[in-house]
Design an enzyme around this catalytic site. Sequence first.
Site, PDB file in Angstrom:
ATOM      1  N   VAL A  11       0.829  -1.210   0.000  1.00 16.14           N
ATOM      2  CA  VAL A  11       0.000   0.000   0.000  1.00 16.14           C
ATOM      3  C   VAL A  11       0.867   1.266   0.000  1.00 16.14           C
ATOM      4  O   VAL A  11       0.671   2.191  -0.799  1.00 16.14           O
ATOM      5  CB  VAL A  11      -0.948   0.028   1.231  1.00 16.14           C
ATOM      6  CG1 VAL A  11      -1.683   1.350   1.330  1.00 16.14           C
ATOM      7  CG2 VAL A  11      -1.927  -1.118   1.162  1.00 16.14           C
ATOM      8  N   PHE A 156      -8.377   1.285  -1.029  1.00 24.24           N
ATOM      9  CA  PHE A 156      -9.271   0.297  -1.647  1.00 24.24           C
ATOM     10  C   PHE A 156      -8.574  -0.353  -2.841  1.00 24.24           C
ATOM     11  O   PHE A 156      -9.195  -0.650  -3.856  1.00 24.24           O
ATOM     12  CB  PHE A 156     -10.584   0.962  -2.061  1.00 24.24           C
ATOM     13  CG  PHE A 156     -11.335   1.559  -0.897  1.00 24.24           C
ATOM     14  CD1 PHE A 156     -12.063   0.750  -0.040  1.00 24.24           C
ATOM     15  CD2 PHE A 156     -11.258   2.913  -0.633  1.00 24.24           C
ATOM     16  CE1 PHE A 156     -12.727   1.292   1.064  1.00 24.24           C
ATOM     17  CE2 PHE A 156     -11.915   3.468   0.470  1.00 24.24           C
ATOM     18  CZ  PHE A 156     -12.656   2.646   1.313  1.00 24.24           C
ATOM     19  N   GLU A 159      -4.777  -6.011  -5.083  1.00 20.60           N
ATOM     20  CA  GLU A 159      -3.487  -6.502  -5.570  1.00 20.60           C
ATOM     21  C   GLU A 159      -3.669  -6.906  -7.029  1.00 20.60           C
ATOM     22  O   GLU A 159      -4.688  -7.463  -7.400  1.00 20.60           O
ATOM     23  CB  GLU A 159      -3.021  -7.707  -4.744  1.00 20.60           C
ATOM     24  CG  GLU A 159      -2.596  -7.297  -3.362  1.00 20.60           C
ATOM     25  CD  GLU A 159      -1.983  -8.444  -2.566  1.00 20.60           C
ATOM     26  OE1 GLU A 159      -1.474  -9.396  -3.156  1.00 20.60           O
ATOM     27  OE2 GLU A 159      -2.024  -8.344  -1.324  1.00 20.60           O
ATOM     28  N   LYS A 211     -14.106   1.281   5.327  1.00 20.79           N
ATOM     29  CA  LYS A 211     -13.120   0.312   4.841  1.00 20.79           C
ATOM     30  C   LYS A 211     -13.540  -1.123   5.186  1.00 20.79           C
ATOM     31  O   LYS A 211     -13.605  -2.008   4.332  1.00 20.79           O
ATOM     32  CB  LYS A 211     -11.750   0.640   5.458  1.00 20.79           C
ATOM     33  CG  LYS A 211     -10.725  -0.421   5.324  1.00 20.79           C
ATOM     34  CD  LYS A 211     -10.290  -0.591   3.886  1.00 20.79           C
ATOM     35  CE  LYS A 211      -9.530  -1.880   3.708  1.00 20.79           C
ATOM     36  NZ  LYS A 211      -8.711  -1.903   2.550  1.00 20.79           N
ATOM     37  N   ASN A 215     -15.034  -4.148   2.504  1.00 19.10           N
ATOM     38  CA  ASN A 215     -14.442  -5.476   2.319  1.00 19.10           C
ATOM     39  C   ASN A 215     -15.415  -6.574   2.743  1.00 19.10           C
ATOM     40  O   ASN A 215     -15.498  -7.622   2.108  1.00 19.10           O
ATOM     41  CB  ASN A 215     -13.128  -5.599   3.101  1.00 19.10           C
ATOM     42  CG  ASN A 215     -11.935  -5.125   2.265  1.00 19.10           C
ATOM     43  OD1 ASN A 215     -12.103  -4.697   1.127  1.00 19.10           O
ATOM     44  ND2 ASN A 215     -10.745  -5.182   2.827  1.00 19.10           N
ATOM     45  N   GLY A 264      -9.294 -15.329  -0.639  1.00 15.99           N
ATOM     46  CA  GLY A 264      -8.113 -15.384   0.223  1.00 15.99           C
ATOM     47  C   GLY A 264      -7.421 -14.042   0.216  1.00 15.99           C
ATOM     48  O   GLY A 264      -8.047 -13.007  -0.014  1.00 15.99           O
ATOM     49  N   CYS A 267      -6.389  -9.491   2.979  1.00 18.38           N
ATOM     50  CA  CYS A 267      -7.360  -8.467   3.387  1.00 18.38           C
ATOM     51  C   CYS A 267      -8.725  -9.019   3.784  1.00 18.38           C
ATOM     52  O   CYS A 267      -9.132  -8.898   4.931  1.00 18.38           O
ATOM     53  CB  CYS A 267      -7.521  -7.451   2.267  1.00 18.38           C
ATOM     54  SG  CYS A 267      -5.945  -6.784   1.736  1.00 18.38           S
TER      55      CYS A 267
HETATM   56  C1  UGA Z   1      -9.379  -6.469  -1.433  1.00 22.23           C
HETATM   57  C2  UGA Z   1     -10.402  -5.417  -1.880  1.00 22.23           C
HETATM   58  O1  UGA Z   1     -10.966  -5.797  -3.125  1.00 22.23           O
HETATM   59  C3  UGA Z   1      -9.733  -4.042  -2.030  1.00 22.23           C
HETATM   60  O2  UGA Z   1     -10.704  -3.066  -2.342  1.00 22.23           O
HETATM   61  C4  UGA Z   1      -9.068  -3.688  -0.692  1.00 22.23           C
HETATM   62  O3  UGA Z   1      -8.384  -2.446  -0.780  1.00 22.23           O
HETATM   63  C5  UGA Z   1      -8.064  -4.767  -0.320  1.00 22.23           C
HETATM   64  O4  UGA Z   1      -8.766  -6.037  -0.231  1.00 22.23           O
HETATM   65  C6  UGA Z   1      -7.475  -4.398   1.009  1.00 22.23           C
HETATM   66  O5  UGA Z   1      -8.209  -4.336   1.999  1.00 22.23           O
HETATM   67  O6  UGA Z   1      -6.288  -4.041   1.044  1.00 22.23           O
HETATM   68  P1  UGA Z   1      -7.476  -7.911  -2.656  1.00 22.23           P
HETATM   69  O7  UGA Z   1      -7.334  -8.644  -1.368  1.00 22.23           O
HETATM   70  O8  UGA Z   1      -6.262  -7.431  -3.365  1.00 22.23           O
HETATM   71  O9  UGA Z   1      -8.411  -6.607  -2.476  1.00 22.23           O
HETATM   72  O10 UGA Z   1      -8.203  -8.897  -3.656  1.00 22.23           O
HETATM   73  P2  UGA Z   1      -9.659  -9.018  -4.326  1.00 22.23           P
HETATM   74  O11 UGA Z   1      -9.545  -8.697  -5.748  1.00 22.23           O
HETATM   75  O12 UGA Z   1     -10.677  -8.315  -3.535  1.00 22.23           O
HETATM   76  O13 UGA Z   1      -9.875 -10.585  -4.204  1.00 22.23           O
HETATM   77  C7  UGA Z   1      -9.956 -11.210  -2.927  1.00 22.23           C
HETATM   78  C8  UGA Z   1     -10.298 -12.662  -3.073  1.00 22.23           C
HETATM   79  O14 UGA Z   1     -11.648 -12.813  -3.524  1.00 22.23           O
HETATM   80  C9  UGA Z   1      -9.441 -13.437  -4.078  1.00 22.23           C
HETATM   81  O15 UGA Z   1      -9.121 -14.686  -3.544  1.00 22.23           O
HETATM   82  C10 UGA Z   1     -10.343 -13.582  -5.296  1.00 22.23           C
HETATM   83  O16 UGA Z   1     -10.050 -14.704  -6.080  1.00 22.23           O
HETATM   84  C11 UGA Z   1     -11.702 -13.697  -4.621  1.00 22.23           C
HETATM   85  N1  UGA Z   1     -12.832 -13.299  -5.501  1.00 22.23           N
HETATM   86  C12 UGA Z   1     -12.922 -12.033  -5.967  1.00 22.23           C
HETATM   87  C13 UGA Z   1     -13.818 -14.237  -5.807  1.00 22.23           C
HETATM   88  O17 UGA Z   1     -13.757 -15.398  -5.351  1.00 22.23           O
HETATM   89  N2  UGA Z   1     -14.868 -13.843  -6.580  1.00 22.23           N
HETATM   90  C14 UGA Z   1     -14.973 -12.585  -7.079  1.00 22.23           C
HETATM   91  O18 UGA Z   1     -15.967 -12.308  -7.792  1.00 22.23           O
HETATM   92  C15 UGA Z   1     -13.991 -11.659  -6.756  1.00 22.23           C
END
Ligand code: UGA
Length: 468
Positions: A11, A156, A159, A211, A215, A264, A267
């Site tokens: 971040v 927000f 990754e 926040k 999430n 996973g 976050c």
């Molecule tokens: C998440 C939030 O999306 C960000 O907005 C936030 O800033 C961040 O956490 C944080 O708190 O720092 P991130 O952990 O990078 O971001 O990843 P996501 O894209 O949210 O995905 C999280 C998990 O959900 C992954 O395992 C992904 O495969 C899964 N996922 C995502 C699903 O199973 N289905 C979906 O439709 C979307």
Amino acid sequence: MNVLVIGAGYVGLVTGVCFAIRGHNVTCLDADSRKVAALQRGKVPIYEPGLETSLHQALQLGTISFTDQPNDSTWSSEIILISVDTPSDHRGACDLSKIEQVAEQIGKQITTNACVVLKSTAPIGTCKHIHQIVTQNLAERGLAHLSVDVASNPEFLKEGSAVSDFTDPDRVIIGVDRPATAQKLVQLYAPFPWAGERLLITDIASSEMIKYASNAMLATRISFMNEIAELCETCDADIEEVRRGMSADRRIGPEFLRVGIGFGGSCLPKDLRALAGMSSKAGINAQLIETVSRINVSRPEKFARKIEAYFESFGGIAGRELAIWGLTFKANTDDMRESPTLPIIEHLQRAGAQLRLFDPIATKNAQAALSQSGVGSVNIRWCESAELAAQSADGIVLLTDWPEFLRLDFHRIKDQMEHLAIFDGRNQLAHASANLQKLGFDYLRIGKTPNLSETEVPYSKLGKVLTS
Ligand code: UGA
């Protein structure tokens, strides 16, 4: 503005680099001197698309520097951003020790008025806590007259798309307790063309809550869909069709409805635990949040059991070779934290399968994660490509939605496999299922009864065929 970013993790680094490119003078302070030296040379220690290019740009502009030895001028920055990590402690609560250390350091070092901005995700009330620590330390130094504002400015960033999320956000939340602090943050974001419309100013506690609630909402959508997917498997419905129909409702929208092996990363799971902890401390029974977590925790095990059950009709899974495609918690990252792939690998290993692992970029991190999680290296072989992993395998287990898996030549792959089965934990190949079946693969995915014969033209394209 002179901006000090404390913590050059994922971040802090993205934030610092993006502000530096827009003309602020940014100093990133990190205790890890090796990381600092690498960053000064333009080397980014994490995989984040676009970040290294942006870092080079900022270094060329001369607007960013890195240090592990802050001096007086570092501490006189107009804005001090805190972006240190806040992992879960052994009870699942948010470990604030790094934030507290930084607050103490600020209170011990500053000699002018300061505007401290909290970017790290931390429980509601943390900004107040930081303010207390800083002012107490100032008082001990006889500097109680200095004014210290503490604002909340949660991130927000996702990754894998953090740079574009930062430069083109849906909104930027700013939590303040007086207008003068808001002014400083408005000035900080002013170089971005969208600053006029997308800055949302609120009180501090609400900003901190936005926040967590955001999430938790994203996580809830995912667990909800995963639960509906299970039901689909029992009643001949197809979750991909259900998702398509639901997404078209503008009140629901298409985002974060993809089913799979569970969410996973560093976050969503951690923030749900923290939110549940905050609720229970407040005497509230956070039933929904706890259920969302519980559904999620059960996903990998259920998927692994599906694979095991499939092989029962072929004499069992023990001794079977399985290609595992993708190890990170999602694509475009090398992050293995809380990856749902780990419990699946552990289950299959325990069941006696021989695993051939491949990830496009995360081999090193995955090896470390596997050895830390106790999975170790028994029955595990590391492969250099998805195709090599599939060689002589009895099945392909697709666990991470890397786009390269879509471009593979399954015609060629099938000729090298012993038994043709694909277990798609992300429904990534769902659109190609009919073709895969024609090639002879048994194709099993989430949210659809496996032995249903697929239509020649996927339903999602049928409308077009009928009207053309
Ligand atoms: C998440 C939030 O999306 C960000 O907005 C936030 O800033 C961040 O956490 C944080 O708190 O720092 P991130 O952990 O990078 O971001 O990843 P996501 O894209 O949210 O995905 C999280 C998990 O959900 C992954 O395992 C992904 O495969 C899964 N996922 C995502 C699903 O199973 N289905 C979906 O439709 C979307």
